[in-house]
Every structure is written in structure tokens, then in C-alpha cells.
Design a protein around this motif. Sequence first.
Motif, short mmCIF file in Angstrom:
data_model
loop_
_atom_site.label_atom_id
_atom_site.label_comp_id
_atom_site.label_asym_id
_atom_site.label_seq_id
_atom_site.Cartn_x
_atom_site.Cartn_y
_atom_site.Cartn_z
N LEU A 135 45.64 31.31 43.88
CA LEU A 135 45.88 32.76 43.83
C LEU A 135 44.24 33.35 43.28
O LEU A 135 43.15 32.51 43.20
N SER A 136 44.18 34.44 43.72
CA SER A 136 42.83 35.49 43.82
C SER A 136 43.67 36.41 42.84
O SER A 136 44.36 36.67 43.06
N CYS A 137 42.79 37.20 42.07
CA CYS A 137 42.44 38.21 41.16
C CYS A 137 41.39 39.07 41.07
O CYS A 137 40.18 38.44 40.56
N ALA A 138 40.95 39.92 41.66
CA ALA A 138 40.09 41.58 41.81
C ALA A 138 40.17 42.42 40.19
O ALA A 138 41.22 42.49 40.46
N ALA A 139 39.00 42.07 39.81
CA ALA A 139 38.68 43.02 39.18
C ALA A 139 38.29 44.40 39.33
O ALA A 139 36.94 44.18 39.57
N SER A 140 38.15 45.97 38.62
CA SER A 140 37.86 46.32 39.42
C SER A 140 37.93 47.90 38.40
O SER A 140 38.68 48.06 37.86
N GLY A 141 36.73 49.07 38.46
CA GLY A 141 36.87 49.54 37.41
C GLY A 141 36.11 49.78 36.64
O GLY A 141 34.50 49.83 37.07
N SER A 142 35.56 50.10 35.31
CA SER A 142 34.85 50.21 34.19
C SER A 142 34.34 48.65 33.56
O SER A 142 35.17 48.96 32.99
N ILE A 143 33.86 48.44 34.91
CA ILE A 143 33.24 47.23 34.50
C ILE A 143 31.81 46.89 34.11
O ILE A 143 31.17 47.20 35.39
N ILE A 144 31.64 46.32 32.97
CA ILE A 144 29.97 46.06 32.87
C ILE A 144 29.89 44.52 32.57
O ILE A 144 29.40 43.65 34.02
N ALA A 145 31.38 43.58 31.93
CA ALA A 145 31.43 42.32 32.00
C ALA A 145 32.66 41.83 31.40
O ALA A 145 33.42 42.76 30.66
N ILE A 146 33.02 40.47 31.94
CA ILE A 146 34.68 40.32 31.85
C ILE A 146 34.45 38.88 30.91
O ILE A 146 33.61 37.60 30.80
N ASN A 147 34.77 39.40 29.29
CA ASN A 147 34.88 37.94 28.81
C ASN A 147 35.53 36.90 29.17
O ASN A 147 35.24 35.72 29.93
N ALA A 148 36.74 37.25 29.32
CA ALA A 148 37.70 35.99 29.66
C ALA A 148 38.65 36.70 31.08
O ALA A 148 39.30 37.62 30.77
N MET A 149 38.61 35.75 31.73
CA MET A 149 39.67 36.36 33.06
C MET A 149 40.89 34.74 32.81
O MET A 149 40.32 33.73 32.88
N GLY A 150 42.09 35.28 33.37
CA GLY A 150 43.14 34.23 33.32
C GLY A 150 44.01 34.02 34.05
O GLY A 150 44.94 35.23 34.87
#
Length: 115
Positions: free
Chosen positions: A20-35
Motif C-alpha cells: 500500500l502507498s499513501c501520498a500526502a499533499s497540501g499545506s505540508i511543512i513536515a509530517i510527524n506521524a504517518m501510518g
Amino acid sequence: QVQLVESGGGLVQAGGSLRLSCAASGSIIAINAMGWYRQAPGKQREFVALTRSSGRTDYRDSVKGRFTISRDNAKNTVYLQMNSLKPEDTAVYYCYAQPTIQEYWGQGTQVTVSS
């Protein structure tokens, strides 16, 4: 706002693998947790795996040794490699991201494991 788009779900026989893949987009500087979380029919959503910017990863006991979570910070993408899949892994898998305080969820991707 952060948008999460999952991909990679599908139908697989028991013992098989999916990624599985999950791409984040938008107002992002950095993401602490992803899961990843999952929800089977008639059941509550449950935690599967999480990775933090510190490098720490956590897994649900039932997937330890079979699933591996990883992330590409440059692409704001998180992956879930699922091996030795079992019918009880069948569920809708949801991507999760927590840049700071607010939480975000993807729309979900179906994973079906046939016996």
C-alpha cells in the motif's frame, strides 16, 4: 489542509503480498506521524502500523513480522508492505497523518485476502 491518497489495495490469496502507498499533499511543512489503520466489516477501526519522524515505528501485534511500514519524507509518502497475508487481514485500510496536532485520514483502500 492535507489530502491523503491511498493506492495498492486489491484481492490476493492467503500467503500473498500487497504494498500500500499513501501520498500526502497540501499545506505540508513536515509530517510527524504517518501510518495505517484498518476496518473490517462489522468491526471498529483498528491500529495497524505507525512511523514517526524520529524513526520510531510501531505495529499491531498480529502483523509484526509480516508487515513493514516505511516512508519517503521527500515525497511525503508512507508505504505498507504486507507479506504472508491472512484472511483476517481483510479490511479497508486507511492512511493516517498527523503533521502536528490535527489528524488526517485517507478515503481507504480495500484489501481482500481469500483463503
